[in-house]
Design an enzyme around this catalytic site. Structure first.
Site, PDB file in Angstrom:
ATOM      1  CD  GLU A 240     -53.944   6.948 -45.174  1.00 56.02           C
ATOM      2  OE1 GLU A 240     -53.844   7.911 -45.979  1.00 56.02           O
ATOM      3  OE2 GLU A 240     -55.019   6.392 -44.919  1.00 56.02           O
ATOM      4  CD  GLU A 266     -57.472   4.030 -42.454  1.00 58.90           C
ATOM      5  OE1 GLU A 266     -56.895   4.817 -43.214  1.00 58.90           O
ATOM      6  OE2 GLU A 266     -58.186   3.090 -42.849  1.00 58.90           O
ATOM      7  CG  HIS A 316     -60.760   6.369 -42.862  1.00 58.93           C
ATOM      8  ND1 HIS A 316     -61.868   5.585 -42.597  1.00 58.93           N
ATOM      9  CD2 HIS A 316     -60.105   5.740 -43.870  1.00 58.93           C
ATOM     10  CE1 HIS A 316     -61.860   4.535 -43.386  1.00 58.93           C
ATOM     11  NE2 HIS A 316     -60.801   4.596 -44.176  1.00 58.93           N
ATOM     12  CD  GLU A 336     -59.709   8.591 -47.614  1.00 59.58           C
ATOM     13  OE1 GLU A 336     -59.631   8.589 -46.367  1.00 59.58           O
ATOM     14  OE2 GLU A 336     -59.320   7.644 -48.331  1.00 59.58           O
TER      15      GLU A 336
HETATM   16  O1  LIG Z   1     -59.062   5.453 -47.325  1.00 55.50           O
HETATM   17  C1  LIG Z   1     -58.238   5.021 -46.519  1.00 55.50           C
HETATM   18  O2  LIG Z   1     -57.422   5.710 -45.968  1.00 55.50           O
HETATM   19  C2  LIG Z   1     -58.262   3.613 -46.209  1.00 55.50           C
HETATM   20  O3  LIG Z   1     -57.361   3.137 -45.552  1.00 55.50           O
HETATM   21  C3  LIG Z   1     -59.407   2.891 -46.713  1.00 55.50           C
HETATM   22  C4  LIG Z   1     -59.132   1.494 -46.885  1.00 55.50           C
HETATM   23  O4  LIG Z   1     -60.320   0.887 -47.206  1.00 55.50           O
HETATM   24  C5  LIG Z   1     -58.086   1.305 -47.948  1.00 55.50           C
HETATM   25  O5  LIG Z   1     -58.664   1.503 -49.208  1.00 55.50           O
HETATM   26 MG   LIG Z   2     -55.999   4.720 -44.931  1.00 49.12          MG
END
Ligand SMILES: O=C(O)C(=O)C[C@@H](O)CO
Ligand SMILES: [Mg+2]
Length: 390
Positions: A240, A266, A316, A336
């Protein structure tokens, strides 16, 4: 039905926070020399909450987490006057008014976040006005319940990460996202540390579970190209945001290597941006967040785009606003899921602000057919732990 008022408030957490450890998550600032803690901007400890009231007494709730005070100022100064006095059922018209009236300086980032918060509140009103959950207005239930992946596993001590993975495996999760702690600045030592952490988590979750790997834009193209072949043997479901969000060529090049699917989105904010990502085959998984891309009005269109390109949408963050979109489209196979913890990075703060966020059971979240709107209310339990800016 007409919109009577728009109230934007910033909820600033003043309660206890758990300081995240060391290299808990690589991020874009890692590539820049800094005398301060490179991850200091990587916190979500305050949130903008929008309440829109109609002339028949319905209150819709929306939210945005990026740059909350600026988002509030944009809402107060520019967006609220565009929607007050209008019919919320004209949501597309209102969305275009907000988008086009701010286009010269808006388009992406905080302005789109502010538009998202208003749009979410409008959809909450629509659902409440007809006594239906929002997902029913978007096409209904395309799945019995929503499979979700456990998302935390910050880079800490490896034994701690293994313990965390085991705990949530025992709770029934079969998919996990972990964070890398190291990037190009940490040279070969960091490469080895990154690989060790993936191996440690795989050791616990096994190969029957999905493993997602998060870079949070903390790598660069050259480093990502070196890492991909080394990661392949761990069979990640995706890698990612290996590079910064604007480097669409970089995403396309990495995805074309066909070693590990690349995910992102995101930090993309517009329908046109997603069209570009899809046309360029830059990502194999789209990860918009409804409270960034322009709310439900925009996310619904992005879902249709992804369906046409046969690219899955796995938004996200989870959270209620995304679950309604995931429930109502076959383009979205899963969500998620941030678990509720003591406040740390702040990914978990929405549980403290809102009541009604679904809690995962056995790796699934469920939406209720009989709860109208988005299904959130303000959580009064933690109210005294926020400084609220009107
Ligand atoms: O959850 C994700 O994909 C993020 O990028 C969140 C971000 O706060 C990283 O923990
Ligand atoms: Mg992320």
């Amino acid at each position: 039905m007409k919109i009577k008022s728009v109230r934007a408030r910033v909820f600033e957490w003043k309660g206890k926070t758990v300081p995240p450890q060391g290299n808990f998550c690589s991020n874009a600032m890692d590539l820049v020399y800094s005398k301060t803690e490179s991850m200091s901007t990587f916190r979500f400890h305050s949130w903008t909450v929008v309440e829109i009231e109609t002339d028949d007494g319905i209150v819709g709730l929306g939210n945005v987490a990026l740059a909350p005070k600026i988002a509030k100022a944009i809402i107060d100064e520019y967006l609220a006057p565009l929607v007050i006095g209008q019919d919320p059922w004209d949501y597309e018209y209102l969305w275009q008014r907000m988008y086009r009236a701010t286009h010269a300086w808006g388009r992406k980032g905080v302005t789109m976040g502010a538009i998202s918060a208003i749009d979410l509140a409008i959809w909450d009103i629509l659902g409440k006005s007809v006594n239906k959950p929002v997902f029913k207005l978007l096409g209904g239930r395309t799945k019995e319940k929503i499979p979700c992946y456990y998302s935390k596993l910050y880079r800490t001590d490896l034994a701690e990460m293994q313990k965390e993975a085991q705990t949530f495996k025992d709770q029934g999760f079969t998919a996990f996202k972990m964070r890398f702690g190291y990037g190009p600045a940490h040279l070969q030592h960091g490469v080895a540390e990154n690989l060790k952490s993936v191996e440690a988590v795989r050791e616990v979750i096994g190969y029957d579970a999905d493993l997602m790997l998060e870079c949070y834009m903390g790598w660069n193209l050259e480093y990502a190209k070196r890492m991909l072949p080394k990661l392949a043997k761990f069979e990640p479901r995706w890698l990612e945001e290996p590079v910064i969000a604007d480097d669409i060529d970089g995403y396309a090049e990495l995805n074309a290597m066909n070693i590990v699917p690349i995910s992102g989105g995101e930090h993309e904010f517009s329908l046109y941006g997603f069209k570009q990502l899809l046309e360029r085959k830059a990502v194999s998984v789209v990860q918009y967040d409804t409270n960034r891309v322009g709310g439900i009005t925009a996310a619904h269109k992005i879902n249709a785009l992804c369906e046409a390109y046969s690219v899955p949408v796995i938004p996200h963050a989870g959270q209620m606003h995304n679950y309604h979109l995931t429930m109502s489209t076959i383009a979205s196979p899963m969500s998620e899921y941030f678990p509720m913890f003591d406040v740390e990075v702040g990914n978990e703060l929405f549980y403290y602000i809102f009541k009604g966020e679904p809690v995962a059971e056995n790796g699934f979240v469920q939406l209720d057919d009989n709860t109208p709107g988005l299904g959130l209310t303000l959580n009064t339990e933690f109210l005294d732990q926020f400084n609220i800016v009107e």
